[in-house]
Write a protein that holds these residues in place. Structure first.
Motif, short mmCIF file in Angstrom:
data_model
loop_
_atom_site.label_atom_id
_atom_site.label_comp_id
_atom_site.label_asym_id
_atom_site.label_seq_id
_atom_site.Cartn_x
_atom_site.Cartn_y
_atom_site.Cartn_z
N UNK A 315 99.98 -20.22 26.59
CA UNK A 315 100.72 -21.50 26.21
C UNK A 315 100.83 -21.29 24.58
N UNK A 316 101.87 -21.52 24.16
CA UNK A 316 102.14 -21.48 22.69
C UNK A 316 101.33 -22.63 21.93
N UNK A 317 101.03 -23.73 22.58
CA UNK A 317 100.38 -24.70 22.32
C UNK A 317 98.91 -24.53 22.34
N UNK A 318 98.31 -23.19 22.72
CA UNK A 318 97.00 -22.82 22.89
C UNK A 318 96.36 -23.63 23.95
N UNK A 319 96.96 -24.01 25.24
CA UNK A 319 96.38 -24.77 26.18
C UNK A 319 95.88 -23.62 27.30
N UNK A 320 95.75 -22.54 27.01
CA UNK A 320 95.18 -21.56 27.95
C UNK A 320 96.35 -20.85 28.53
N UNK A 321 96.31 -19.88 29.50
CA UNK A 321 97.23 -19.31 29.99
C UNK A 321 97.92 -19.69 31.49
N UNK A 322 98.89 -19.62 32.04
CA UNK A 322 99.55 -19.88 33.02
C UNK A 322 98.96 -19.13 34.06
N UNK A 323 99.65 -19.27 35.47
CA UNK A 323 99.25 -18.48 36.50
C UNK A 323 100.21 -17.60 37.04
N UNK A 324 99.78 -16.49 37.99
CA UNK A 324 100.57 -15.53 38.45
C UNK A 324 100.66 -16.15 39.82
N UNK A 325 101.86 -16.50 40.53
CA UNK A 325 102.21 -16.89 41.80
C UNK A 325 102.77 -15.72 42.66
N UNK A 326 101.92 -15.17 43.49
CA UNK A 326 102.38 -13.88 44.47
C UNK A 326 103.17 -14.86 45.75
N UNK A 327 104.19 -14.21 46.07
CA UNK A 327 105.12 -15.07 47.17
C UNK A 327 104.81 -13.82 48.29
N UNK A 328 104.28 -14.03 49.43
CA UNK A 328 104.10 -13.05 50.43
C UNK A 328 105.25 -12.95 51.28
N UNK A 329 106.06 -11.77 51.52
CA UNK A 329 107.10 -11.91 52.40
C UNK A 329 106.87 -10.68 53.54
N UNK A 330 106.89 -11.19 54.69
CA UNK A 330 106.76 -10.13 55.73
C UNK A 330 108.04 -9.64 55.93
N UNK A 331 108.00 -8.27 55.76
CA UNK A 331 109.54 -7.51 55.97
C UNK A 331 109.67 -7.18 57.67
N UNK A 332 110.84 -7.86 57.90
CA UNK A 332 111.08 -7.37 59.30
C UNK A 332 111.98 -6.10 59.38
N UNK A 333 111.93 -5.12 60.07
CA UNK A 333 112.56 -3.89 60.10
C UNK A 333 113.95 -4.08 60.67
N UNK A 334 114.81 -3.46 60.12
CA UNK A 334 116.25 -3.65 60.66
C UNK A 334 116.72 -2.68 61.97
N UNK A 335 116.08 -1.73 61.78
CA UNK A 335 116.39 -0.75 63.15
C UNK A 335 115.02 -0.43 63.57
N UNK A 336 115.14 -0.10 65.03
CA UNK A 336 113.84 0.40 65.78
C UNK A 336 114.09 1.44 66.60
N UNK A 337 113.21 2.42 66.91
CA UNK A 337 113.48 3.43 67.51
C UNK A 337 112.93 2.84 69.33
N UNK A 338 113.09 3.88 70.25
CA UNK A 338 112.74 3.11 71.53
C UNK A 338 111.47 2.98 71.98
N UNK A 339 110.70 3.49 71.46
CA UNK A 339 109.38 3.15 71.45
C UNK A 339 108.80 1.95 70.66
#
Length: 373
Positions: A315-339
């Motif tokens: 913070x430019x007002x010296x109120x400490x640091x902000x946070x890092x927000x990690x957004x979890x995204x589960x990736x869905x495969x667009x193509x699949x083989x037979x198995x």
């Protein structure tokens, strides 16, 4: 600790520009050097009042001050006004506000060099591009600017038109009678001096354009569009009785490849595979201070937000640091083989793969609401 500018002038935060100007004039007259000769405390109060008016008397600066307080102008290396201003700066910028209280505002103070008016050079404006890492840590930048400077062997003499006063008196006939008004001298443009000796290469005012390298210390936490001031690094003005203008530095933030800024907080999109989400995983992610490794629990859901405390922007007002927000995204495969298709087809009716959200699993809208609150 600096006093609140509104308290310095004795006005409320809702005061109009006219009220602020009147309040400053009252304070300036009260603490003026001519009324308080040799009084150091009065001189400091005079400077503090000028600092307050420099900010509150300007709509843009006032808006920034209301948002961020003194930190909007208090960077290292001479940013901001106030005690970086000397008496010449004050009389140059605000001399006319005293009206006739001290002989017209400039001459009576003794700071004008025998009655001559201090002329301030024009300001220079530049943009400085900063990476998110530089903003997070603060940085010192060296920039090249082209400045007007007085030629070293230029000499000046008193203007004969205004006799060094910088102003000429004009008398005009009106329906109310003869009126006398003061106007800036057209010959010397208010400096009280004109060029006596013109050096080779100088312009008609004895000025040269030179390249100058300026060091700018930029504090951590600045935001895109913020302006910082480096006092005395603008153009010089002609004459022996002049002061240089300022260098105005506009901050431009370079967009980060992975991190998105929201105030002091940062956002990071983390994509994980089905197996990683189901089994848990250890993942490396970007921060402004380098890469860190985080652990994902088994069965983590897409849309989960992990908060890393203090990994955001200071913070430019010296109120400490902000946070890092990690957004979890589960990736869905667009193509699949037979198995792979066979596997998921067999899992369609498996009870463990049927969605069963719990009350503790917040919806997308609830997460957005929590994030912004």
């Amino acid at each position: 600790m600096k006093k609140d500018f509104y308290e310095v002038l004795g006005v409320s935060k809702s005061a109009t520009p006219d009220e602020i100007k009147k309040a400053y004039r009252k304070k300036a007259i009260q603490y003026h050097p001519d009324k308080n000769p040799g009084d150091k405390e009065a001189e400091e109060n005079f400077k503090t009042a000028a600092e307050a008016y420099e900010v509150l008397g300007d709509a843009d600066k006032r808006a920034r001050y209301d948002r961020m307080g003194h930190a909007a102008f208090d960077g290292a290396g001479g940013f901001g006004g106030g005690h970086h201003m000397n008496m010449d700066d004050i009389f140059s910028q605000f001399g006319d506000i005293f009206g006739s209280a001290f002989g017209g505002g400039f001459g009576g103070s003794g700071f004008g060099g025998g009655g001559q008016r201090r002329v301030k050079g024009s300001n220079l404006r530049i943009k400085v591009k900063l990476t998110l890492e530089e903003i997070a840590n603060g940085v010192e930048k060296k920039v090249k600017v082209k400045r007007k400077v007085q030629a070293s062997d230029a000499t000046f003499k008193t203007c004969s038109t205004c006799n060094g006063q910088g102003q000429v008196m004009r008398v005009s006939n009106t329906i109310l009678g003869r009126m006398q008004t003061a106007a800036t001298c057209p010959t010397c443009q208010g400096s009280g001096q004109i060029l006596d000796k013109k050096p080779d290469g100088a312009d008609a005012q004895g000025m040269l354009v030179e390249d100058d390298t300026v060091s700018i210390k930029i504090p951590a936490g600045v935001v895109d569009g913020m302006q910082l001031k480096v006092s005395g690094k603008g153009n010089e003005a002609p004459g022996n009785n002049s002061v240089p203008g300022d260098l105005i530095v506009a901050i431009e933030e370079i967009e980060h490849e992975f991190l998105k800024r929201e105030g002091e907080n940062l956002h990071y999109d983390l994509y994980v595979s089905f197996p990683e989400a189901a089994l848990g995983a250890s993942k490396e992610i970007e921060t402004v201070s380098g890469k860190v490794r985080i652990k994902l629990e088994e069965g983590i859901q897409s849309g989960k937000i992990l908060r890393l405390k203090g990994k955001g922007i200071p913070s430019i007002n010296s109120y400490g640091n902000g946070d890092l927000l990690v957004h979890v995204n589960v990736w869905t495969p667009k193509t699949l083989n037979k198995e792979q298709k066979n596997f998921f087809e067999n899992m369609l009716s498996d009870d463990n793969f049927i969605p069963k959200p719990e009350k503790s699993d917040k919806s997308f809208f609830e997460k957005v609401k929590d994030m912004f609150s």
